[in-house]
Write a protein that holds these residues in place. Structure first.
Motif, PDB file in Angstrom:
ATOM      1  N   GLY A  18       4.584   1.818  -9.857  1.00  8.10           N
ATOM      2  CA  GLY A  18       3.620   0.934  -9.426  1.00  8.10           C
ATOM      3  C   GLY A  18       2.351   1.295  -8.453  1.00  8.10           C
ATOM      4  N   GLU A  19       1.327  -0.250  -8.703  1.00  9.19           N
ATOM      5  CA  GLU A  19       0.635   0.704  -7.182  1.00  9.19           C
ATOM      6  C   GLU A  19       1.861   0.189  -5.981  1.00  9.19           C
ATOM      7  OE1 GLU A  19      -3.911  -1.130  -5.511  1.00  9.19           O
ATOM      8  OE2 GLU A  19      -3.370  -1.645  -7.476  1.00  9.19           O
ATOM      9  N   ILE A  20       1.262   0.900  -5.184  1.00 13.47           N
ATOM     10  CA  ILE A  20       2.164   0.436  -4.037  1.00 13.47           C
ATOM     11  C   ILE A  20       1.524  -0.355  -2.829  1.00 13.47           C
ATOM     12  CG2 ILE A  20       3.018   1.150  -1.838  1.00 13.47           C
ATOM     13  CD1 ILE A  20       4.493   2.205  -4.496  1.00 13.47           C
ATOM     14  N   LYS A  21       2.500  -1.592  -2.689  1.00 12.57           N
ATOM     15  CA  LYS A  21       1.238  -2.769  -2.077  1.00 12.57           C
ATOM     16  C   LYS A  21       1.871  -2.657  -0.665  1.00 12.57           C
ATOM     17  CE  LYS A  21      -1.559  -4.395  -5.016  1.00 12.57           C
ATOM     18  NZ  LYS A  21      -2.241  -5.067  -4.659  1.00 12.57           N
ATOM     19  N   MET A  22       2.720  -2.832  -0.354  1.00 15.73           N
ATOM     20  CA  MET A  22       3.442  -2.534   1.111  1.00 15.73           C
ATOM     21  C   MET A  22       4.442  -1.175   1.767  1.00 15.73           C
ATOM     22  SD  MET A  22       4.195  -3.688   4.093  1.00 15.73           S
ATOM     23  CE  MET A  22       3.612  -5.427   4.237  1.00 15.73           C
ATOM     24  N   VAL A  23       4.664  -0.730   2.898  1.00 13.45           N
ATOM     25  CA  VAL A  23       5.419   0.046   3.127  1.00 13.45           C
ATOM     26  C   VAL A  23       6.126  -0.562   4.656  1.00 13.45           C
ATOM     27  CG1 VAL A  23       6.061   2.155   4.022  1.00 13.45           C
ATOM     28  CG2 VAL A  23       4.799   1.989   2.054  1.00 13.45           C
ATOM     29  N   ARG A  24       7.459  -1.224   4.445  1.00 17.90           N
ATOM     30  CA  ARG A  24       7.874  -1.330   5.891  1.00 17.90           C
ATOM     31  C   ARG A  24       9.172   0.012   6.083  1.00 17.90           C
ATOM     32  NH1 ARG A  24      13.081  -3.284   7.389  1.00 17.90           N
ATOM     33  NH2 ARG A  24      13.353  -3.357   4.704  1.00 17.90           N
ATOM     34  N   ASP A  36       2.821   9.442   4.149  1.00 18.59           N
ATOM     35  CA  ASP A  36       3.008  10.486   2.701  1.00 18.59           C
ATOM     36  C   ASP A  36       2.983   9.703   1.343  1.00 18.59           C
ATOM     37  OD1 ASP A  36       3.771  12.563   3.933  1.00 18.59           O
ATOM     38  OD2 ASP A  36       5.911  12.343   3.820  1.00 18.59           O
ATOM     39  N   ILE A  37       3.018   8.196   2.206  1.00 12.67           N
ATOM     40  CA  ILE A  37       3.771   7.238   0.291  1.00 12.67           C
ATOM     41  C   ILE A  37       2.317   6.877  -0.367  1.00 12.67           C
ATOM     42  CG2 ILE A  37       3.930   4.931   0.054  1.00 12.67           C
ATOM     43  CD1 ILE A  37       6.614   5.845   1.988  1.00 12.67           C
ATOM     44  N   LEU A  38       0.682   5.942   1.510  1.00 13.39           N
ATOM     45  CA  LEU A  38      -0.055   6.091   1.024  1.00 13.39           C
ATOM     46  C   LEU A  38      -1.370   6.562   1.658  1.00 13.39           C
ATOM     47  CD1 LEU A  38       1.379   2.360   2.598  1.00 13.39           C
ATOM     48  CD2 LEU A  38       0.468   2.698   0.216  1.00 13.39           C
ATOM     49  N   GLY A  39      -0.747   7.555   2.335  1.00 10.08           N
ATOM     50  CA  GLY A  39      -2.194   7.929   3.445  1.00 10.08           C
ATOM     51  C   GLY A  39      -2.696   7.580   4.473  1.00 10.08           C
ATOM     52  N   LYS A  40      -4.185   8.508   4.676  1.00  6.06           N
ATOM     53  CA  LYS A  40      -5.143   7.892   5.697  1.00  6.06           C
ATOM     54  C   LYS A  40      -4.720   6.578   6.342  1.00  6.06           C
ATOM     55  CE  LYS A  40      -8.558   9.312   8.373  1.00  6.06           C
ATOM     56  NZ  LYS A  40      -9.649  10.420   8.983  1.00  6.06           N
ATOM     57  N   PRO A  41      -4.664   5.997   6.668  1.00  3.95           N
ATOM     58  CA  PRO A  41      -5.375   3.790   6.831  1.00  3.95           C
ATOM     59  C   PRO A  41      -6.561   4.235   7.426  1.00  3.95           C
ATOM     60  CG  PRO A  41      -3.951   4.932   8.670  1.00  3.95           C
ATOM     61  CD  PRO A  41      -3.657   6.481   8.297  1.00  3.95           C
ATOM     62  N   ASP A  42      -6.990   3.225   6.823  1.00  3.04           N
ATOM     63  CA  ASP A  42      -8.480   2.885   7.030  1.00  3.04           C
ATOM     64  C   ASP A  42      -8.671   1.616   8.308  1.00  3.04           C
ATOM     65  OD1 ASP A  42      -9.758   3.949   4.719  1.00  3.04           O
ATOM     66  OD2 ASP A  42      -8.893   2.176   3.661  1.00  3.04           O
ATOM     67  N   GLU A  43      -7.357   1.606   8.696  1.00  5.14           N
ATOM     68  CA  GLU A  43      -7.482   0.535   9.927  1.00  5.14           C
ATOM     69  C   GLU A  43      -6.039   0.589  10.801  1.00  5.14           C
ATOM     70  OE1 GLU A  43      -8.890  -4.048   8.907  1.00  5.14           O
ATOM     71  OE2 GLU A  43     -10.170  -3.058   8.023  1.00  5.14           O
ATOM     72  N   ILE A  44      -5.426   0.557  11.445  1.00  2.00           N
ATOM     73  CA  ILE A  44      -5.109   0.583  12.541  1.00  2.00           C
ATOM     74  C   ILE A  44      -4.920  -0.748  13.685  1.00  2.00           C
ATOM     75  CG2 ILE A  44      -3.115   1.997  14.310  1.00  2.00           C
ATOM     76  CD1 ILE A  44      -4.059   4.518  12.369  1.00  2.00           C
ATOM     77  N   SER A  45      -3.809  -1.293  13.762  1.00  2.00           N
ATOM     78  CA  SER A  45      -3.421  -2.467  14.574  1.00  2.00           C
ATOM     79  C   SER A  45      -2.776  -1.877  15.388  1.00  2.00           C
ATOM     80  CB  SER A  45      -3.894  -3.663  14.398  1.00  2.00           C
ATOM     81  OG  SER A  45      -2.724  -3.894  12.886  1.00  2.00           O
ATOM     82  N   GLU A 100      11.591   0.805   3.140  1.00  2.32           N
ATOM     83  CA  GLU A 100      10.816  -0.280   1.858  1.00  2.32           C
ATOM     84  C   GLU A 100       9.613   0.168   1.429  1.00  2.32           C
ATOM     85  OE1 GLU A 100      12.844  -3.926   0.558  1.00  2.32           O
ATOM     86  OE2 GLU A 100      11.560  -4.199   2.044  1.00  2.32           O
ATOM     87  N   ILE A 101       9.813  -0.066   0.428  1.00  3.13           N
ATOM     88  CA  ILE A 101       8.416   0.674  -0.806  1.00  3.13           C
ATOM     89  C   ILE A 101       8.091  -0.873  -1.322  1.00  3.13           C
ATOM     90  CG2 ILE A 101       7.288   2.693  -1.678  1.00  3.13           C
ATOM     91  CD1 ILE A 101       9.622   4.668  -0.221  1.00  3.13           C
ATOM     92  N   CYS A 102       6.758  -1.178  -1.269  1.00  4.94           N
ATOM     93  CA  CYS A 102       7.244  -1.537  -1.999  1.00  4.94           C
ATOM     94  C   CYS A 102       6.059  -1.587  -3.722  1.00  4.94           C
ATOM     95  CB  CYS A 102       6.744  -3.614  -1.987  1.00  4.94           C
ATOM     96  SG  CYS A 102       8.468  -3.874  -0.427  1.00  4.94           S
ATOM     97  N   GLY A 103       6.057  -1.915  -4.374  1.00  2.00           N
ATOM     98  CA  GLY A 103       4.897  -1.517  -5.751  1.00  2.00           C
ATOM     99  C   GLY A 103       4.699  -2.726  -6.805  1.00  2.00           C
ATOM    100  N   THR A 104       3.774  -2.378  -7.368  1.00  2.00           N
ATOM    101  CA  THR A 104       3.874  -3.165  -8.632  1.00  2.00           C
ATOM    102  C   THR A 104       4.833  -3.845  -9.267  1.00  2.00           C
ATOM    103  OG1 THR A 104       2.295  -2.245  -9.640  1.00  2.00           O
ATOM    104  CG2 THR A 104       1.315  -4.018  -7.682  1.00  2.00           C
ATOM    105  N   LEU A 105       5.447  -3.001  -9.462  1.00  2.00           N
ATOM    106  CA  LEU A 105       6.796  -2.345 -10.236  1.00  2.00           C
ATOM    107  C   LEU A 105       7.805  -2.404 -10.254  1.00  2.00           C
ATOM    108  CD1 LEU A 105       5.086   0.900 -13.273  1.00  2.00           C
ATOM    109  CD2 LEU A 105       5.016  -2.171 -12.895  1.00  2.00           C
ATOM    110  N   GLY A 106       8.414  -1.896  -8.942  1.00  2.00           N
ATOM    111  CA  GLY A 106       9.617  -2.201  -8.154  1.00  2.00           C
ATOM    112  C   GLY A 106       9.509  -2.098  -6.903  1.00  2.00           C
ATOM    113  N   ARG A 107      11.029  -2.437  -6.250  1.00  2.00           N
ATOM    114  CA  ARG A 107      11.257  -2.126  -4.636  1.00  2.00           C
ATOM    115  C   ARG A 107      11.993  -0.604  -4.735  1.00  2.00           C
ATOM    116  NH1 ARG A 107      12.558  -6.437  -3.505  1.00  2.00           N
ATOM    117  NH2 ARG A 107      14.338  -6.100  -3.889  1.00  2.00           N
ATOM    118  N   LEU A 108      11.791   0.582  -3.564  1.00  2.00           N
ATOM    119  CA  LEU A 108      12.653   1.578  -3.102  1.00  2.00           C
ATOM    120  C   LEU A 108      12.980   1.149  -2.261  1.00  2.00           C
ATOM    121  CD1 LEU A 108      13.614   3.796  -4.160  1.00  2.00           C
ATOM    122  CD2 LEU A 108      12.066   5.179  -3.745  1.00  2.00           C
TER     123      LEU A 108
END
Length: 327
Positions: free
Chosen positions: A144-150, A188-197, A238-246
């Motif tokens: 699904g749509e990736i929401k979080m990468v840890r 690789d998963i989310l692309g170039k970030p818009d903001e970094i802290s 850990e990759i968390c999407g709207t349809l599952g977690r890998l």
């Protein structure tokens, strides 16, 4: 050209691992190794039955019996060593980090273009079967749509003050040595970030002992990336999407990692290819194939990607106040 003749620049730990796996690559032959010490080169060559040993980097780069050089020297030497080999017409597979900053990377790539010679950033994990499967699952929309990468990567390093990891002169610190794995995985998963802290725990002048990075994206996605050379972390992704977690189990950067897919309250272990060896044969096979085809650039790690990775690391270091000598 039926056989690609390899040389290795540097005789440390990573050079030993690469040499061990190169023998598993069809159409590749390890013919030479070079060190700043002829004795070190001769010992290394004796261990791997390599015919040509050189007591200087310049001598290896000038050898006509070599088609491509794997650069396995300390971080601060990747840029000058790559330029040396390219100027002698040698193709180069350069160990990560590709350079210390994007400016150096651009100079390396520019020279490779002018010389029309193959050059690749040796991000070995990107070639491993489980990592390739992860990219396939993310790209297909299966998660699904990736929401979080840890991503975490950490271990307790040698506390000695002369340790390579703690030496700013050698481009040390957790970010450049191991945090880079977290960074390129998020890219690789989310692309170039818009903001970094960024927040770091310094370890001497210009070196980070621990580094916490957050990527934020305009679509609401985030990545949490933590690296440490003072703590043993569960080195996993850990990759968390709207349809599952890998999950890429620890150590996620290594071929022993397993993919665990959790969706609809059901966990599945996804099987991928497992070869003998340490895993460096995959990138070596790819680079060998590129030379056999006459390619000057990798399709898996193209030059634009290497620049993006170095630019992202530059942004992180700028925010963290990590500056290497002579920058």
């Amino acid at each position: 050209m039926n056989k690609i003749r390899w040389g290795i620049l540097g005789t440390g730990t990573i050079a030993h691992k690469f040499a061990s796996d190169l023998k598993r690559v069809e159409n590749a032959e390890l013919v030479a190794a070079g060190s700043r010490s002829l004795q070190s080169a001769e010992v290394f060559c004796g261990e791997f039955n390599i015919p040509l040993s050189f007591g200087s980097y310049e001598a290896l780069a000038a050898c006509d019996e070599i088609d491509i050089v794997y650069i396995a020297t300390p971080n601060n030497l990747h840029h000058p060593n790559t330029l040396l080999c390219l100027n002698h017409g040698k193709a180069v597979l350069c160990e990560k980090p590709f350079a210390l900053n994007a400016g150096q990377a651009s100079e390396m790539i520019g020279l490779a273009h002018r010389k029309n010679v193959f050059l690749m950033d040796a991000l070995w994990t990107k070639f491993l079967p489980h990592y390739q499967k992860m990219i396939e699952m993310v790209s297909s929309g299966e998660l699904g749509e990736i929401k979080m990468v840890r991503a975490n990567f950490g271990f307790q390093a040698n506390p000695e003050p002369d340790s390579r990891l703690l030496n700013p002169e050698l481009g040390g610190g957790s970010l450049m040595d191991i945090g880079i794995y977290n960074v390129f995985t998020a890219l690789d998963i989310l692309g170039k970030p818009d903001e970094i802290s960024v927040s770091i725990n310094p370890a001497g002048q210009g070196i980070d002992e621990q580094c916490a990075v957050v990527f934020k994206y305009h679509n609401g996605a985030m990545a949490s990336l933590f690296s440490s050379i003072s703590a043993n972390l569960e080195t996993e992704v850990e990759i968390c999407g709207t349809l599952g977690r890998l999950k890429l189990t620890a150590p996620f950067y290594d071929p022993t990692s397993v993919l665990e897919y959790d969706a609809d309250e059901k966990k599945t272990v996804i099987q991928t290819e497992k070869e003998e060896g340490l895993g460096y044969q995959y990138e070596a096979h790819h680079a060998t194939g590129c030379l056999l085809k006459g390619s000057t650039e990798s399709t898996v790690v193209p030059h634009d990607y290497s620049i993006l990775l170095m630019q992202t690391l530059d942004r992180i270091r700028n925010l963290a106040g990590i500056v290497f000598p002579d920058e």
